[in-house]
Design a protein around this motif. Structure first.
Motif, PDB file in Angstrom:
ATOM      1  N   GLY A  61       0.828  -1.212   0.000  1.00 24.72           N
ATOM      2  CA  GLY A  61       0.000   0.000   0.000  1.00 24.72           C
ATOM      3  C   GLY A  61       0.856   1.254   0.000  1.00 24.72           C
ATOM      4  N   THR A  87      -5.936   0.021   6.863  1.00 24.53           N
ATOM      5  CA  THR A  87      -7.328  -0.352   6.614  1.00 24.53           C
ATOM      6  C   THR A  87      -7.415  -1.239   5.372  1.00 24.53           C
ATOM      7  OG1 THR A  87      -8.086   1.710   7.603  1.00 24.53           O
ATOM      8  CG2 THR A  87      -9.644   0.565   6.186  1.00 24.53           C
ATOM      9  N   ASN A  88      -6.701  -0.858   4.331  1.00 24.79           N
ATOM     10  CA  ASN A  88      -6.691  -1.650   3.103  1.00 24.79           C
ATOM     11  C   ASN A  88      -6.102  -3.036   3.337  1.00 24.79           C
ATOM     12  OD1 ASN A  88      -7.016  -1.812   0.095  1.00 24.79           O
ATOM     13  ND2 ASN A  88      -4.822  -2.190   0.275  1.00 24.79           N
ATOM     14  N   SER A  89      -4.995  -3.122   4.076  1.00 18.11           N
ATOM     15  CA  SER A  89      -4.376  -4.440   4.287  1.00 18.11           C
ATOM     16  C   SER A  89      -5.300  -5.348   5.091  1.00 18.11           C
ATOM     17  CB  SER A  89      -3.002  -4.319   4.945  1.00 18.11           C
ATOM     18  OG  SER A  89      -3.092  -3.892   6.278  1.00 18.11           O
TER      19      SER A  89
END
Length: 121
Positions: A61, A87-89
């Motif tokens: 990211g 949050t993405n991971s």
């Protein structure tokens, strides 16, 4: 995994801190780091399994925000960047676990079919 591609850029994945950063980085303080300019992602050798991959996704990211030039705009603070990539991971990791659970349901023939459908699409 020795390398990952991010928007056409190849990043080396390693469990060894690059030599030029060894004096300034205390590996006990981090699970992973993205050395953006050198296109190197370091993951702590103490991590394995799901934690290794979740950390790799997190560092990817950071690499993505650097590669797509968001990093250079100054539009997001380092704190916000950290929130975004973490949050993405978490989201991607949960998706991958769910996908693997779905793929692993069924017999061997079904497994090959599911994997082929994913890879070929």
């Amino acid at each position: 995994m020795k390398k990952v591609e991010i928007l056409g850029e190849i990043y080396k994945v390693t469990t060894k801190i690059p030599t030029k950063y060894r004096e300034e980085v205390d590996p006990s303080l981090y699970s992973g780091l993205c050395f953006r300019e050198d296109k190197i992602i370091w993951i702590s050798p103490t991590l394995s399994g799901q934690e290794f991959y979740k950390t790799l996704i997190h560092e990817m990211g950071h690499a993505l925000l650097y590669t797509n030039a968001v990093f250079f705009t100054g539009a997001i603070s380092p704190e916000l960047e950290e929130i975004i990539v973490e949050t993405n991971s978490n989201m991607v990791n949960k998706f991958i676990v769910s996908m693997f659970k779905d793929i692993l349901k069924g017999d061997e023939k079904d497994l090959k079919s599911k994997l082929s459908a994913y890879i070929d699409s």
